[in-house]
Write a protein that holds these residues in place. Structure first.
Motif, PDB file in Angstrom:
ATOM      1  N   ASP A 107    -101.079  98.293-104.697  1.00 36.14           N
ATOM      2  CA  ASP A 107     -99.914  97.854-105.468  1.00 36.14           C
ATOM      3  C   ASP A 107     -99.028  97.043-104.530  1.00 36.14           C
ATOM      4  O   ASP A 107     -98.226  97.592-103.773  1.00 36.14           O
ATOM      5  N   LEU A 108     -99.194  95.725-104.541  1.00 34.96           N
ATOM      6  CA  LEU A 108     -98.501  94.850-103.594  1.00 34.96           C
ATOM      7  C   LEU A 108     -97.063  94.572-104.005  1.00 34.96           C
ATOM      8  O   LEU A 108     -96.798  94.155-105.125  1.00 34.96           O
ATOM      9  N   TRP A 109     -96.134  94.809-103.078  1.00 37.33           N
ATOM     10  CA  TRP A 109     -94.737  94.414-103.212  1.00 37.33           C
ATOM     11  C   TRP A 109     -94.448  93.459-102.058  1.00 37.33           C
ATOM     12  O   TRP A 109     -94.908  93.675-100.936  1.00 37.33           O
ATOM     13  N   VAL A 110     -93.683  92.413-102.311  1.00 38.15           N
ATOM     14  CA  VAL A 110     -93.350  91.440-101.269  1.00 38.15           C
ATOM     15  C   VAL A 110     -91.838  91.297-101.192  1.00 38.15           C
ATOM     16  O   VAL A 110     -91.159  91.219-102.221  1.00 38.15           O
ATOM     17  N   MET A 111     -91.305  91.282 -99.958  1.00 37.21           N
ATOM     18  CA  MET A 111     -89.853  91.167 -99.814  1.00 37.21           C
ATOM     19  C   MET A 111     -89.473  90.104 -98.789  1.00 37.21           C
ATOM     20  O   MET A 111     -90.231  89.801 -97.864  1.00 37.21           O
ATOM     21  N   ALA A 112     -88.292  89.550 -98.990  1.00 37.05           N
ATOM     22  CA  ALA A 112     -87.774  88.514 -98.095  1.00 37.05           C
ATOM     23  C   ALA A 112     -86.879  89.155 -97.042  1.00 37.05           C
ATOM     24  O   ALA A 112     -86.096  90.060 -97.336  1.00 37.05           O
ATOM     25  N   PRO A 113     -86.967  88.691 -95.794  1.00 38.91           N
ATOM     26  CA  PRO A 113     -86.108  89.224 -94.736  1.00 38.91           C
ATOM     27  C   PRO A 113     -84.750  88.519 -94.681  1.00 38.91           C
ATOM     28  O   PRO A 113     -84.629  87.345 -95.059  1.00 38.91           O
ATOM     29  N   MET A 114     -83.748  89.254 -94.218  1.00 40.20           N
ATOM     30  CA  MET A 114     -82.425  88.695 -93.929  1.00 40.20           C
ATOM     31  C   MET A 114     -81.810  87.949 -95.116  1.00 40.20           C
ATOM     32  O   MET A 114     -81.268  86.855 -94.982  1.00 40.20           O
ATOM     33  N   VAL A 115     -81.855  88.557 -96.294  1.00 50.31           N
ATOM     34  CA  VAL A 115     -81.221  87.953 -97.471  1.00 50.31           C
ATOM     35  C   VAL A 115     -79.722  88.247 -97.419  1.00 50.31           C
ATOM     36  O   VAL A 115     -79.308  89.394 -97.247  1.00 50.31           O
ATOM     37  N   ALA A 116     -78.910  87.208 -97.564  1.00 49.23           N
ATOM     38  CA  ALA A 116     -77.465  87.375 -97.432  1.00 49.23           C
ATOM     39  C   ALA A 116     -76.698  87.090 -98.716  1.00 49.23           C
ATOM     40  O   ALA A 116     -75.541  87.495 -98.848  1.00 49.23           O
ATOM     41  N   THR A 117     -77.333  86.397 -99.675  1.00 47.72           N
ATOM     42  CA  THR A 117     -76.603  85.974-100.875  1.00 47.72           C
ATOM     43  C   THR A 117     -77.403  86.223-102.146  1.00 47.72           C
ATOM     44  O   THR A 117     -78.621  86.404-102.110  1.00 47.72           O
ATOM     45  N   VAL A 118     -76.704  86.176-103.268  1.00 49.74           N
ATOM     46  CA  VAL A 118     -77.359  86.294-104.576  1.00 49.74           C
ATOM     47  C   VAL A 118     -78.258  85.084-104.806  1.00 49.74           C
ATOM     48  O   VAL A 118     -79.366  85.209-105.336  1.00 49.74           O
ATOM     49  N   GLU A 119     -77.808  83.913-104.371  1.00 41.88           N
ATOM     50  CA  GLU A 119     -78.604  82.695-104.556  1.00 41.88           C
ATOM     51  C   GLU A 119     -79.927  82.789-103.811  1.00 41.88           C
ATOM     52  O   GLU A 119     -80.981  82.386-104.328  1.00 41.88           O
ATOM     53  N   GLU A 120     -79.903  83.328-102.591  1.00 37.92           N
ATOM     54  CA  GLU A 120     -81.143  83.500-101.834  1.00 37.92           C
ATOM     55  C   GLU A 120     -82.083  84.469-102.547  1.00 37.92           C
ATOM     56  O   GLU A 120     -83.301  84.276-102.552  1.00 37.92           O
ATOM     57  N   THR A 121     -81.513  85.505-103.131  1.00 37.77           N
ATOM     58  CA  THR A 121     -82.318  86.467-103.887  1.00 37.77           C
ATOM     59  C   THR A 121     -83.039  85.782-105.036  1.00 37.77           C
ATOM     60  O   THR A 121     -84.246  85.964-105.248  1.00 37.77           O
ATOM     61  N   ARG A 122     -82.290  84.983-105.776  1.00 33.86           N
ATOM     62  CA  ARG A 122     -82.882  84.285-106.929  1.00 33.86           C
ATOM     63  C   ARG A 122     -83.950  83.288-106.471  1.00 33.86           C
ATOM     64  O   ARG A 122     -85.023  83.174-107.090  1.00 33.86           O
ATOM     65  N   TYR A 123     -83.688  82.574-105.383  1.00 31.12           N
ATOM     66  CA  TYR A 123     -84.661  81.611-104.854  1.00 31.12           C
ATOM     67  C   TYR A 123     -85.973  82.308-104.526  1.00 31.12           C
ATOM     68  O   TYR A 123     -87.052  81.850-104.932  1.00 31.12           O
ATOM     69  N   PHE A 124     -85.907  83.422-103.800  1.00 29.61           N
ATOM     70  CA  PHE A 124     -87.133  84.080-103.362  1.00 29.61           C
ATOM     71  C   PHE A 124     -87.891  84.709-104.522  1.00 29.61           C
ATOM     72  O   PHE A 124     -89.118  84.562-104.623  1.00 29.61           O
ATOM     73  N   THR A 125     -87.193  85.401-105.387  1.00 31.28           N
ATOM     74  CA  THR A 125     -87.891  86.058-106.501  1.00 31.28           C
ATOM     75  C   THR A 125     -88.506  85.028-107.451  1.00 31.28           C
ATOM     76  O   THR A 125     -89.616  85.228-107.951  1.00 31.28           O
ATOM     77  N   ASP A 126     -87.800  83.921-107.680  1.00 31.42           N
ATOM     78  CA  ASP A 126     -88.363  82.867-108.541  1.00 31.42           C
ATOM     79  C   ASP A 126     -89.629  82.283-107.916  1.00 31.42           C
ATOM     80  O   ASP A 126     -90.632  82.026-108.610  1.00 31.42           O
ATOM     81  N   LEU A 127     -89.596  82.075-106.590  1.00 33.78           N
ATOM     82  CA  LEU A 127     -90.755  81.514-105.913  1.00 33.78           C
ATOM     83  C   LEU A 127     -91.942  82.488-105.977  1.00 33.78           C
ATOM     84  O   LEU A 127     -93.086  82.082-106.203  1.00 33.78           O
ATOM     85  N   CYS A 128     -91.654  83.767-105.815  1.00 35.12           N
ATOM     86  CA  CYS A 128     -92.724  84.772-105.923  1.00 35.12           C
ATOM     87  C   CYS A 128     -93.351  84.758-107.311  1.00 35.12           C
ATOM     88  O   CYS A 128     -94.581  84.859-107.455  1.00 35.12           O
ATOM     89  N   ARG A 129     -92.530  84.641-108.323  1.00 36.43           N
ATOM     90  CA  ARG A 129     -93.041  84.597-109.696  1.00 36.43           C
ATOM     91  C   ARG A 129     -93.972  83.381-109.869  1.00 36.43           C
ATOM     92  O   ARG A 129     -95.023  83.464-110.509  1.00 36.43           O
ATOM     93  N   ASP A 130     -93.564  82.246-109.268  1.00 35.41           N
ATOM     94  CA  ASP A 130     -94.383  81.035-109.375  1.00 35.41           C
ATOM     95  C   ASP A 130     -95.771  81.247-108.785  1.00 35.41           C
ATOM     96  O   ASP A 130     -96.749  80.615-109.230  1.00 35.41           O
ATOM     97  N   TYR A 131     -95.867  82.113-107.787  1.00 34.62           N
ATOM     98  CA  TYR A 131     -97.141  82.355-107.113  1.00 34.62           C
ATOM     99  C   TYR A 131     -97.853  83.609-107.619  1.00 34.62           C
ATOM    100  O   TYR A 131     -98.845  84.042-107.022  1.00 34.62           O
ATOM    101  N   GLY A 132     -97.358  84.199-108.680  1.00 31.81           N
ATOM    102  CA  GLY A 132     -98.042  85.335-109.279  1.00 31.81           C
ATOM    103  C   GLY A 132     -97.806  86.656-108.572  1.00 31.81           C
ATOM    104  O   GLY A 132     -98.561  87.620-108.786  1.00 31.81           O
ATOM    105  N   ILE A 133     -96.780  86.737-107.737  1.00 35.26           N
ATOM    106  CA  ILE A 133     -96.427  88.007-107.090  1.00 35.26           C
ATOM    107  C   ILE A 133     -95.669  88.848-108.114  1.00 35.26           C
ATOM    108  O   ILE A 133     -94.590  88.450-108.585  1.00 35.26           O
ATOM    109  N   LYS A 134     -96.198  90.013-108.433  1.00 39.64           N
ATOM    110  CA  LYS A 134     -95.635  90.805-109.538  1.00 39.64           C
ATOM    111  C   LYS A 134     -94.337  91.529-109.165  1.00 39.64           C
ATOM    112  O   LYS A 134     -93.475  91.728-110.010  1.00 39.64           O
ATOM    113  N   THR A 135     -94.216  91.961-107.921  1.00 38.93           N
ATOM    114  CA  THR A 135     -93.047  92.750-107.515  1.00 38.93           C
ATOM    115  C   THR A 135     -92.414  92.096-106.296  1.00 38.93           C
ATOM    116  O   THR A 135     -92.996  92.087-105.210  1.00 38.93           O
TER     117      THR A 135
END
Length: 558
Positions: free
Chosen positions: A377-405
């Protein structure tokens, strides 16, 4: 002083008489050589080669992380730049011993000045120089003493070649006056489960044969211990040994509340040991190993192969992979080679990945492919996230690549304070207590002069963790801990009381934390956490938690 303080490595406690490491070889004389430059050069080449081969042989015998460390030392010994510096000094009429001593010392000073991870490597360079000079003189290199009985080893610092092959039937514990939590001494002590405390400056005054108690969990060396203190230490050591040999069960509180206990891993090869020690999955897989050993970014195929090996070891289990966390103490020329006055506050973590987005996209591609080929059950996380915008950027990019979590690491106060908004977007949060403490207390976690501030028990850090825990409950999102704090048995209870749903740590710490959690209910954990939050400083928080824990235990005993 009855108590000496430093940075504890591991959670054990041990007692025994002190045996001191032999002193370094005296510095060579600066007298001119009586040999020709060619003769001196040949002597040095032969000595360096012999030392490098010996280090490689020791590494092959030790295996694991020790092998990587010792192979790195062997490469260091034969570094072409160092060789050139030695040749220059020999060309000036110096002896081979002096040329090695002076050239290596010059490089050591450069590493020390850099600080951080590279600064910790200075001791490794000293060890190589000592071994080469000893070979040139035809004498044994300084090493671990053998007093003929079990002992507590006290040293300025311990070379990787010595740490890797310590006789654990004789070495009860290790105390160093120098070094920090990222030194190779600390890294190998963790891997070998050696009771160790590093950075105990006052240990230089400990006498040969003096009895001491080494309490790594508290970071305290007790001198002239009383009979009661010795008995208590032995009882703790016995209890820890019993807990380690108890049948493996899923992590849970005493009331049955599940708290999955996960492993922090740096390479796929550590998966088997983690499973054997009871890891229920992986809470932090550091992908830096693929990048730090290369002058170029690894290919998608190379990454996919490594990630597949990891995921295959945990079928049906959660595996949290952190995207490349480079910068600060882990610089990468192909990611960010610009000089930064304060790299800990510079282009690191997700910021660096966004500046070189192709590297992030290739990593996500490799992770998705590995996920599709395995059952974890793969989960992927971004390091050193400081803002809400960075959160949205990373999660959107993961979705584009088929990362479920897709989630974020909470390592800076801003993301903790905005956790309610961050977790409205991200699927989960994982708190990196090492960096969160560093940034909250404005204390570089690799700088010995401010080591006293680097304590996750500080109420300011605990309050931020509570913010994230509350945000997790509000949004129905899981919150994990993957910093060193999770390996502290009592602090682990506090973290659960603050809202953590899972704990991830070095595999050797799993047994201690599993046993500690079973002593308390979820209500107990919340009461103990609240007690810690009422304190003004880290020491007060720890004391308040200890008192509250003792009270809750007493109330629940028949």
């Amino acid at each position: 002083m009855p108590e000496l303080r430093g940075v504890g490595i591991g959670l054990g406690v041990a007692q025994g008489p002190v045996a001191r490491m032999s002193e370094p070889l005296p510095a060579p004389s600066d007298a001119p050589s009586e040999k020709t430059a060619d003769e001196e050069t040949a002597r040095v080449r032969e000595a360096v080669s012999a030392v490098a081969r010996e280090l490689e042989e020791r590494g092959a015998k030790a295996g694991g992380a020790a092998r990587d460390v010792l192979e790195a030392q062997a490469m260091m010994a034969e570094d072409p730049t160092l060789e050139s510096e030695v040749d220059t000094r020999i060309g000036q009429g110096k002896t081979g011993e002096w040329a090695v001593y002076d050239a290596f010392a010059s490089f050591r000073d450069q590493l020390t000045a850099m600080g951080g991870y590279l600064g910790e490597r200075a001791a490794d360079l000293d060890d190589v120089a000592q071994r080469v000079i000893a070979h040139l003189r035809g004498v044994p290199a300084p090493g671990v003493p053998d007093p003929g009985h079990p002992f507590v080893l006290v040293a300025k610092d311990l070379a990787p070649a010595d740490t890797a092959l310590l006789d654990l039937d004789k070495v009860l514990a290790l105390i160093t006056t120098d070094g920090g939590p990222t030194s190779h001494t600390a890294i190998l002590a963790r891997e070998k489960s050696i009771v160790a405390i590093v950075g105990v400056a006052a240990a230089a005054a400990l006498a040969e044969g003096e009895p001491v108690i080494v309490d790594a969990a508290k970071g305290v060396v007790t001198t002239a211990p009383t009979a009661d203190e010795l008995e208590q230490a032995q009882n703790r050591a016995d209890a820890r040994r019993d807990a380690a040999s108890a049948p493996l069960t899923p992590g849970a509180l005493g009331d049955g509340t599940p708290i999955p206990l996960l492993a922090n891993l740096g390479k796929p090869g550590g998966a088997a040991e983690a499973v054997e020690l009871g890891a229920e999955g992986v809470g932090l897989f550091r992908t830096e190993f693929l990048f730090l050993s290369s002058t170029n970014a690894p290919t998608v195929e190379q990454q996919r192969e490594a990630y597949t090996e990891l995921l295959d070891a945990f079928p049906g289990k959660k595996v949290v992979v952190r995207a490349l966390d480079a910068g600060a103490d882990k610089p990468l020329a192909f990611l960010n080679d610009a000089h930064e006055e304060n790299p800990a506050l510079g282009l690191r973590g997700l910021r660096a990945l966004r500046a070189s987005e192709d590297i992030l996209r290739e990593q996500l591609t490799a992770l998705q492919q590995a996920d599709a080929a395995t059952q974890a059950d793969l989960w992927v996380m971004a390091p050193m996230v400081a803002t809400v915008e960075e959160t949205r950027y990373f999660t959107d990019l993961c979705r584009d690549y088929g990362i479920k979590t897709a989630g974020v690491m909470v390592e800076v106060p801003s993301s903790a304070l905005l956790a309610d908004r961050v977790l409205a977007i991200a699927d989960f949060a994982s708190i990196g207590t090492n960096d969160l403490t560093q940034y909250t207390l404005a204390a570089d976690r690799l700088l010995g002069s401010v080591a006293s501030f680097q304590d996750p028990w500080h109420p300011a850090v605990l309050r931020l963790i509570r913010e994230v825990g509350d945000a997790g409950r509000t949004n129905g999102k899981p919150v994990g801990i993957c910093g060193e704090a999770a390996a502290d048995p009592l602090l682990a209870v506090v973290l659960v009381g603050l809202g953590a749903n899972s704990l991830s740590m070095a595999p050797t710490a799993l047994a201690d934390v599993r046993a500690s959690l079973l002593d308390y209910t979820l209500d107990d954990a919340r009461v103990i956490a609240e007690a810690a939050l009422t304190a003004d400083d880290a020491a007060g928080a720890r004391s308040a938690a200890l008192e509250a824990a003792a009270t809750r235990k007493k109330e629940t005993q028949p």
